[in-house]
Scaffold this motif. Structure first.
Motif, short mmCIF file in Angstrom:
data_model
loop_
_atom_site.label_atom_id
_atom_site.label_comp_id
_atom_site.label_asym_id
_atom_site.label_seq_id
_atom_site.Cartn_x
_atom_site.Cartn_y
_atom_site.Cartn_z
N LEU A 187 0.83 -1.19 0.00
CA LEU A 187 0.00 0.00 0.00
C LEU A 187 0.87 1.25 0.00
CD1 LEU A 187 -2.65 -1.01 2.68
CD2 LEU A 187 -2.90 -1.10 0.21
N SER A 188 0.38 2.28 -0.69
CA SER A 188 1.05 3.57 -0.65
C SER A 188 0.66 4.29 0.64
CB SER A 188 0.63 4.41 -1.86
OG SER A 188 -0.75 4.76 -1.77
N ALA A 189 1.37 5.38 0.94
CA ALA A 189 1.04 6.16 2.15
C ALA A 189 -0.37 6.72 2.05
CB ALA A 189 2.05 7.30 2.30
N GLU A 191 -2.91 5.39 0.45
CA GLU A 191 -3.87 4.29 0.65
C GLU A 191 -3.95 3.90 2.12
OE1 GLU A 191 -3.48 2.12 -3.73
OE2 GLU A 191 -2.02 1.70 -2.15
N GLU A 192 -2.84 3.96 2.82
CA GLU A 192 -2.85 3.69 4.26
C GLU A 192 -3.77 4.68 4.98
OE1 GLU A 192 -1.63 1.41 6.12
OE2 GLU A 192 0.11 0.49 5.13
N ILE A 195 -7.43 3.79 4.34
CA ILE A 195 -7.87 2.63 5.14
C ILE A 195 -8.08 3.03 6.60
CG2 ILE A 195 -7.08 0.43 6.09
CD1 ILE A 195 -5.81 -0.16 3.36
N ARG A 196 -7.15 3.74 7.17
CA ARG A 196 -7.23 4.07 8.60
C ARG A 196 -8.32 5.10 8.89
NH1 ARG A 196 -3.28 1.78 11.57
NH2 ARG A 196 -3.69 3.17 13.32
#
Length: 378
Positions: A187-189, A191-192, A195-196
């Motif tokens: 995952l890219s930053a 995308e992280e 998600i979070r």
């Protein structure tokens, strides 16, 4: 009086109903002459409704009276509920009264599980290609949440709230979910961050779409919190996480593991359970873990297995213990497909389970209706 379940061909959008429509408890839903305006209404009536034909009543056409009784299908209900949910979630920006519509999907899934819980559980493993993964994952998680809630004696209201939350918990990353499901790279930053932050984004979107049930919204908000405080978005610990949220979270983890990815096979169900309960045991309430195993068993329904006698089959229901489920053999000891499924009791030495298989290893595709009958017809 003769009662028959409505099929899709019985109702024509824009034309008056030729009979009164009742639910499974004989409660009147729609009166004769009501005009169904939308296809979605047709689907909900198919999932919930029954019409009653009294022999000799003039309003019942000869063709309708002669038509054989159609048995309800748990699998069909689940698939229709999934399609309904898919339309709702992907058109959320057009929704202002989402709450009763999600409640209808919850009702349909509840009916399906009550009709045949084995079919409902097996559909998680054997019915993965019917709708988009982000929607199917919500359906699967809702089914498992209901089953575990039932064994833990949760109230109907609690269970309905849990299922509604499971169906909508990932709407905040819906457009990214399927892409992430297919990812082979880290995952890219960005995308992280998506998600979070998706629990909070989901709550925001659901409020705008008309969800005002604070219990459901709180479950959605907290479904990624962990017992040890390592979860998100708030890092809450054990005492601050409602027990019902823990049920949703465990169901979420299990259903994610047994779903195939582009870059990996689905985890075998028994391996998924072992992975969760061992590698994440510090984040799982022991009583919940015990209830989960008691309801799903070591070999959840829908699992492919090889027996000691060499036969290959599929787990079709619970047995006398969590380690000895009922299996229906589909392939004989020499590798030839059987003419029809043969029931095997795995507590017997010859028919004990030797190993768990992926579908590709089993060498057979399961026609769910052939195994479970009309409860799994399409």
């Amino acid at each position: 009086m003769e009662q028959r379940r409505i099929s899709m061909s019985d109702i024509v959008v824009g034309k008056p109903l030729p009979w009164d429509v009742y639910d499974s408890n004989n409660k009147l839903l729609l009166r004769k002459g009501h005009v169904v305006q939308r296809e979605q209404q047709v689907e909900m009536l198919v999932m919930r409704g029954l019409f009653v034909i009294t022999k000799g009543v003039e309003t019942a056409s000869p063709a309708a009276v002669a038509r054989p009784v159609e048995r309800p299908s748990a699998l069909r209900m689940i698939n229709l509920a999934g399609k309904r949910l898919e339309r709702l979630l992907y058109n959320l920006h057009n929704e202002s009264e989402l709450q009763p519509k999600i409640a209808e999907v919850v009702t349909a899934l509840t009916c399906a599980v009550k009709l045949n819980s084995d079919v409902a559980l097996a559909s998680i493993l054997l019915n993965q290609d019917t709708i988009a993964y982000p929607v199917r994952h919500g359906i699967d998680t809702a089914i498992v949440s209901m089953l575990v809630a039932r064994v833990m004696n949760r109230t109907a209201e609690e269970t309905q709230a849990m299922m509604a939350a499971a169906l909508t918990m990932n709407v905040g990353m819906l457009r990214h979910h399927e892409e992430l499901h297919r990812r082979e790279t880290p995952l890219s930053a960005e995308e992280e961050v998506i998600i979070r932050s998706h629990p909070e984004e989901s709550v925001s979107l659901l409020r705008r779409a008309g969800i005002d049930d604070e219990t459901v919204l709180n479950y959605v908000l907290l479904h990624h919190e962990n017992e040890d405080g390592s979860g998100y978005p708030f890092g809450k610990g054990n005492a601050d996480i409602p027990g019902n949220v823990k049920i949703i979270a465990l169901a979420d983890r299990y259903c994610a593991r047994v779903s195939a990815r582009l870059y990996r096979k689905a985890m075998l169900p028994n391996a998924a359970l072992r992975d969760i309960l061992l590698s994440e045991k510090k984040n799982i309430d022991p009583m919940l873990a015990a209830s989960f195993i008691r309801e799903l068993g070591i070999y959840p329904t829908g699992t492919f297995v090889r027996l000691v006698n060499g036969e290959v089959g599929v787990v079709t229901g619970r047995g006398s213990t969590t380690t000895t489920p009922v299996v229906h053999a589909l392939v004989g000891p020499r590798g030839a497909p059987l003419s029809f499924p043969i029931r095997r009791e795995t507590h017997k030495e010859l028919h004990a389970i030797r190993e768990v298989l992926h579908e590709s290893q089993a060498g057979v595709h399961v026609n769910m209706q052939q195994v479970w009958g009309a409860d799994a017809s399409l």
